[in-house]
Design a protein around this motif. Structure first.
Motif, PDB file in Angstrom:
ATOM      1  N   ARG A  70     -27.344  24.419  27.114  1.00 44.02           N
ATOM      2  CA  ARG A  70     -26.316  23.400  27.370  1.00 44.02           C
ATOM      3  C   ARG A  70     -26.855  22.330  28.318  1.00 44.02           C
ATOM      4  NH1 ARG A  70     -22.573  26.549  29.048  1.00 44.02           N
ATOM      5  NH2 ARG A  70     -21.151  26.590  27.258  1.00 44.02           N
ATOM      6  N   ARG A  71     -27.513  22.756  29.369  1.00 42.63           N
ATOM      7  CA  ARG A  71     -28.091  21.819  30.331  1.00 42.63           C
ATOM      8  C   ARG A  71     -29.273  21.057  29.731  1.00 42.63           C
ATOM      9  NH1 ARG A  71     -26.252  22.725  35.550  1.00 42.63           N
ATOM     10  NH2 ARG A  71     -24.940  24.596  35.744  1.00 42.63           N
ATOM     11  N   LEU A  72     -30.079  21.746  28.942  1.00 43.16           N
ATOM     12  CA  LEU A  72     -31.249  21.128  28.325  1.00 43.16           C
ATOM     13  C   LEU A  72     -30.842  19.999  27.384  1.00 43.16           C
ATOM     14  CD1 LEU A  72     -34.314  21.103  27.676  1.00 43.16           C
ATOM     15  CD2 LEU A  72     -33.812  22.793  25.876  1.00 43.16           C
ATOM     16  N   ILE A  73     -29.793  20.235  26.594  1.00 47.42           N
ATOM     17  CA  ILE A  73     -29.364  19.218  25.631  1.00 47.42           C
ATOM     18  C   ILE A  73     -28.871  17.971  26.348  1.00 47.42           C
ATOM     19  CG2 ILE A  73     -27.532  18.695  23.957  1.00 47.42           C
ATOM     20  CD1 ILE A  73     -27.986  21.532  22.831  1.00 47.42           C
ATOM     21  N   ALA A  74     -28.066  18.143  27.391  1.00 45.52           N
ATOM     22  CA  ALA A  74     -27.572  16.987  28.140  1.00 45.52           C
ATOM     23  C   ALA A  74     -28.738  16.220  28.769  1.00 45.52           C
ATOM     24  CB  ALA A  74     -26.592  17.440  29.208  1.00 45.52           C
ATOM     25  N   LYS A  75     -29.661  16.945  29.363  1.00 47.08           N
ATOM     26  CA  LYS A  75     -30.799  16.317  30.033  1.00 47.08           C
ATOM     27  C   LYS A  75     -31.685  15.566  29.041  1.00 47.08           C
ATOM     28  CE  LYS A  75     -34.858  17.455  32.869  1.00 47.08           C
ATOM     29  NZ  LYS A  75     -35.615  18.555  33.521  1.00 47.08           N
ATOM     30  N   THR A  76     -31.959  16.187  27.895  1.00 48.31           N
ATOM     31  CA  THR A  76     -32.861  15.574  26.917  1.00 48.31           C
ATOM     32  C   THR A  76     -32.199  14.375  26.250  1.00 48.31           C
ATOM     33  OG1 THR A  76     -33.769  17.788  26.522  1.00 48.31           O
ATOM     34  CG2 THR A  76     -34.396  16.049  24.985  1.00 48.31           C
ATOM     35  N   ALA A  77     -30.923  14.483  25.957  1.00 49.01           N
ATOM     36  CA  ALA A  77     -30.207  13.358  25.352  1.00 49.01           C
ATOM     37  C   ALA A  77     -30.238  12.148  26.278  1.00 49.01           C
ATOM     38  CB  ALA A  77     -28.773  13.760  25.037  1.00 49.01           C
ATOM     39  N   ARG A  78     -29.922  12.363  27.538  1.00 46.23           N
ATOM     40  CA  ARG A  78     -29.891  11.262  28.510  1.00 46.23           C
ATOM     41  C   ARG A  78     -31.291  10.681  28.730  1.00 46.23           C
ATOM     42  NH1 ARG A  78     -25.405  10.764  31.780  1.00 46.23           N
ATOM     43  NH2 ARG A  78     -26.658  10.166  33.579  1.00 46.23           N
ATOM     44  N   LYS A  79     -32.284  11.527  28.698  1.00 46.85           N
ATOM     45  CA  LYS A  79     -33.670  11.072  28.863  1.00 46.85           C
ATOM     46  C   LYS A  79     -34.027  10.019  27.819  1.00 46.85           C
ATOM     47  CE  LYS A  79     -38.396  12.872  28.342  1.00 46.85           C
ATOM     48  NZ  LYS A  79     -39.188  14.115  28.089  1.00 46.85           N
ATOM     49  N   HIS A  80     -33.489  10.192  26.618  1.00 46.08           N
ATOM     50  CA  HIS A  80     -33.807   9.277  25.516  1.00 46.08           C
ATOM     51  C   HIS A  80     -32.704   8.253  25.262  1.00 46.08           C
ATOM     52  CE1 HIS A  80     -37.521  11.304  24.363  1.00 46.08           C
ATOM     53  NE2 HIS A  80     -36.904  12.456  24.581  1.00 46.08           N
ATOM     54  N   GLY A  81     -31.815   8.089  26.234  1.00 46.82           N
ATOM     55  CA  GLY A  81     -30.784   7.065  26.117  1.00 46.82           C
ATOM     56  C   GLY A  81     -29.669   7.398  25.159  1.00 46.82           C
ATOM     57  N   LYS A  82     -29.470   8.669  24.868  1.00 49.82           N
ATOM     58  CA  LYS A  82     -28.405   9.086  23.972  1.00 49.82           C
ATOM     59  C   LYS A  82     -27.259   9.707  24.776  1.00 49.82           C
ATOM     60  CE  LYS A  82     -31.044   7.683  20.774  1.00 49.82           C
ATOM     61  NZ  LYS A  82     -31.694   8.526  19.784  1.00 49.82           N
ATOM     62  N   PHE A  83     -26.077   9.701  24.196  1.00 54.99           N
ATOM     63  CA  PHE A  83     -24.926  10.330  24.826  1.00 54.99           C
ATOM     64  C   PHE A  83     -24.917  11.823  24.499  1.00 54.99           C
ATOM     65  CE2 PHE A  83     -23.476   5.911  23.948  1.00 54.99           C
ATOM     66  CZ  PHE A  83     -23.395   5.490  25.272  1.00 54.99           C
ATOM     67  N   ALA A  84     -24.378  12.609  25.409  1.00 52.46           N
ATOM     68  CA  ALA A  84     -24.270  14.051  25.207  1.00 52.46           C
ATOM     69  C   ALA A  84     -22.804  14.436  25.126  1.00 52.46           C
ATOM     70  CB  ALA A  84     -24.952  14.801  26.350  1.00 52.46           C
ATOM     71  N   GLY A  85     -22.462  15.257  24.143  1.00 54.14           N
ATOM     72  CA  GLY A  85     -21.093  15.700  23.977  1.00 54.14           C
ATOM     73  C   GLY A  85     -21.028  17.207  23.823  1.00 54.14           C
ATOM     74  N   THR A  86     -19.878  17.772  24.130  1.00 52.74           N
ATOM     75  CA  THR A  86     -19.666  19.208  23.959  1.00 52.74           C
ATOM     76  C   THR A  86     -18.182  19.514  24.063  1.00 52.74           C
ATOM     77  OG1 THR A  86     -20.454  21.403  24.646  1.00 52.74           O
ATOM     78  CG2 THR A  86     -19.876  19.857  26.399  1.00 52.74           C
ATOM     79  N   VAL A  87     -17.853  20.785  23.961  1.00 47.87           N
ATOM     80  CA  VAL A  87     -16.475  21.239  24.137  1.00 47.87           C
ATOM     81  C   VAL A  87     -16.311  21.762  25.560  1.00 47.87           C
ATOM     82  CG1 VAL A  87     -16.087  21.779  21.710  1.00 47.87           C
ATOM     83  CG2 VAL A  87     -17.080  23.511  23.208  1.00 47.87           C
ATOM     84  N   GLY A  88     -15.101  21.600  26.091  1.00 44.49           N
ATOM     85  CA  GLY A  88     -14.828  22.064  27.441  1.00 44.49           C
ATOM     86  C   GLY A  88     -13.341  22.098  27.696  1.00 44.49           C
TER      87      GLY A  88
END
Length: 263
Positions: free
Chosen positions: A200-218
């Motif tokens: 979960r943390r890896l996806i948010a970090k990697t998405a932001r690194k490449h200028g993409k938005f990160a989404g999930t359920v919460g």
């Protein structure tokens, strides 16, 4: 005349968090109530729910009354399955179970116009305001104001996560924890919680690194934590959950009471 601008993209581009609610019940009034209540986006589902395109179009219209975006999770089939919700003016489409970089490239090819992809051009439907949007504006604005989301909910695509997040035309990476837990052999989430949290943390970090938005359920309980991780699009609940909670609470308060209790 121009395409409607995306409320979700506007908020996320401003550094804010966009909220969403998932709708399983295919009733236009349900969509209108959710939009009326202030969500930035309603999530319609064609993967798990037997929803047709007529309902998608009607729900989109209901949401637009309140400047609410619509995200449609598509069924995985031919390119028309991906494109049709966009033609009906769904603000975004989400493709479930992305399994590889190669698949991501095909999704971009069919959902973005030139110069990013080769989405088939029409413009005669709701998104192009039935040909009232100039053709050149339509192509440009569709690329800028409509978003393509891929779901990472399996372990397989993690090997290419960097490349997927770097791919032009993918706007958001959405982590699906439930199926991911199943994919790593822990469907009940009792044995490998640390691994789920790591990804979960890896996806948010990697998405932001490449200028993409990160989404999930919460939800309210972990909303702030997800924002701190870098998630800026959070689906916070579902209509079916709201209904069963209300119904169970209501039944619990009146069940078993009779005339003698009232007297």
């Amino acid at each position: 005349m121009h395409m409607r601008k995306s409320r979700v993209l506007r908020k996320m581009r401003e550094g804010k968090v966009a909220t969403c609610v998932k709708l399983n019940l295919a009733d236009t009034r349900n969509a209108e109530i959710a939009a009326m209540c202030g969500f930035d986006c309603i999530w319609l589902d064609m993967e798990h729910v037997p929803t047709n395109y007529s309902y998608i179009e009607d729900a989109v219209r209901a949401a637009k009354i309140y400047d609410c975006d619509t995200l449609t999770r598509v069924s995985k089939g031919c390119y028309s399955d991906i494109v049709c919700p966009l033609e009906g003016d769904s603000t975004g489409i989400m493709v479930p179970h992305l399994m590889s970089l190669e698949e991501a490239k095909k999704i971009v090819y069919y959902t973005k116009f030139h110069p990013i992809g080769r989405r088939p051009i029409d413009g005669g439907n709701a998104d192009g305001k039935f040909c009232l949007v100039d053709a050149a504006d339509y192509i440009k604005e569709a690329n800028e104001e409509r978003f393509t989301v891929v779901q990472i909910e399996d372990p397989e695509p993690l090997a290419e996560l960097e490349e997927i997040c770097a791919l032009p035309g993918i706007d958001m990476i959405f982590f699906g924890p439930a199926d991911f837990r199943q994919g790593i052999g822990d469907p009940n989430g009792t044995e490998k919680a640390d691994e789920v949290d790591r990804v979960r943390r890896l996806i948010a970090k990697t998405a932001r690194k490449h200028g993409k938005f990160a989404g999930t359920v919460g939800g309210p309980g972990n909303f702030d934590e997800l924002v701190e991780m870098g998630y800026t699009f959070i689906s916070t609940g579902a209509d079916v959950v709201a209904l069963w909670q209300y119904y169970q609470d209501l039944v619990g308060k009146v069940s078993g009471r009779d005339i003698a209790d009232v007297k």
